[in-house]
Design an enzyme around this catalytic site. Sequence first.
Site, PDB file in Angstrom:
ATOM      1  N   PHE A  45      -4.180   6.199  40.775  1.00 48.18           N
ATOM      2  CA  PHE A  45      -4.222   7.462  41.515  1.00 48.18           C
ATOM      3  C   PHE A  45      -5.502   7.619  42.330  1.00 48.18           C
ATOM      4  CE2 PHE A  45      -5.387   7.871  37.073  1.00 48.18           C
ATOM      5  CZ  PHE A  45      -6.684   8.328  37.153  1.00 48.18           C
ATOM      6  N   GLU A  46      -6.336   6.557  42.334  1.00 46.89           N
ATOM      7  CA  GLU A  46      -7.562   6.608  43.142  1.00 46.89           C
ATOM      8  C   GLU A  46      -7.500   5.511  44.221  1.00 46.89           C
ATOM      9  OE1 GLU A  46     -11.324   7.905  41.241  1.00 46.89           O
ATOM     10  OE2 GLU A  46     -10.229   7.616  39.356  1.00 46.89           O
ATOM     11  N   MET A  47      -7.986   4.303  43.930  1.00 46.98           N
ATOM     12  CA  MET A  47      -7.978   3.255  44.948  1.00 46.98           C
ATOM     13  C   MET A  47      -6.867   2.223  44.723  1.00 46.98           C
ATOM     14  SD  MET A  47     -12.131   3.080  45.185  1.00 46.98           S
ATOM     15  CE  MET A  47     -12.412   2.183  46.701  1.00 46.98           C
TER      16      MET A  47
END
Length: 374
Positions: free
Chosen positions: A159-161
């Site tokens: 859900f980030e990178m």
Amino acid sequence: MKTVLAILAISLAVFALYFKIGLIVPAAQKGTVALENTELRERALNRGLKPVPKSWEEAKKVVDNPQNPLTPEKIALGKSLYFDTLLSKDRTVSCATCHIIADGGDDNLPTAIGVGGQPNPKHLNSPTVLNAALAKRQFWDGRSPDVEDQAKGPIQAPFEMDMTPKEVVKRVKEEPEYVKRFDEVFPDEGITFDTVTKAIAAYERTLLTRGAFDRFWEGEDDAISQKAKKGLYLFMRLGCKGCHTGMSVGGQSLQHFPLRRYNSLLSPESRFVNDERYFAGFRWQKIRGDEPFPFPDVGGFHGRNGQFLFRVPILRNVTRTAPYFHNGSIKKIEEAVRIMARHQLGLILNDEQIGEIVAFLKTLEGEPVEYEIR
């Protein structure tokens, strides 16, 4: 008439109890006592507060990592990677996306937003990267011991990178300039996931900030206002410095939050309450109905192992990193101070006291020092 007198007597008794157990800070002791500047500095030193070094030579002694020695070339490489979106799946997110150097080191959002516009599933906001190298714990649950380990998390989080270590290495190796620089900085290892995150961490270790507080601490009496000095005195006297300590003014430990939970039948702003149930607030009770925090439990994150253990936030630049607390539920710094006093220290502060503490916190604002790194 008897009823009025009885109510008055009860009110006086309640006030006396509040005064005795310290829930209200008496006006005569609320921080308006003018201390000599030298004495104020000595108290700050004795309570663990320190200025950020002016020179790179002194700063390096504080932030260098023997397992990841700092060099100018490594720091420059890490800076390039920090701002490069190639480290994210769709090439839209970089470390700098959630940790904006020029704006307090965070993103000023209630929750971090990653690739594809995905919000953090626990609704966790981004802690500041500024001065993070001074902290002994990283992430809200303190699961990482240093910025080297921390840098690995967001890159891999879906859900980030949303990258794997293998994908990171492949991407970086496709860039000739990076290949050349890694050969120079890491001649024995080359491009690996570890060397990528080590380089990023090396850059992050240089992101120390200095502000008015540092200048005051070093002898510039007029660097901060009299109101801020009162706030510093209050900050130390009331016990805030017990957790928010060190050069970073926080980030040194995990602590339970909240320590005190109050019955939701009564307003947190109440000063005089004719109800003995209020004093049971020192026992663990529900607040706001089913809420475990003195604000909405958005995201349902309850700290390390669900035990309400949170890393103590760094207070440098805190007035620039709203919203507050792990899930960004509180917008105003004044409200954050009120909550911390009430639920960690068991104190009700008035608006003047809160204003003085906020005035002190503003002296912790600062830009990254432009060290002559060599």
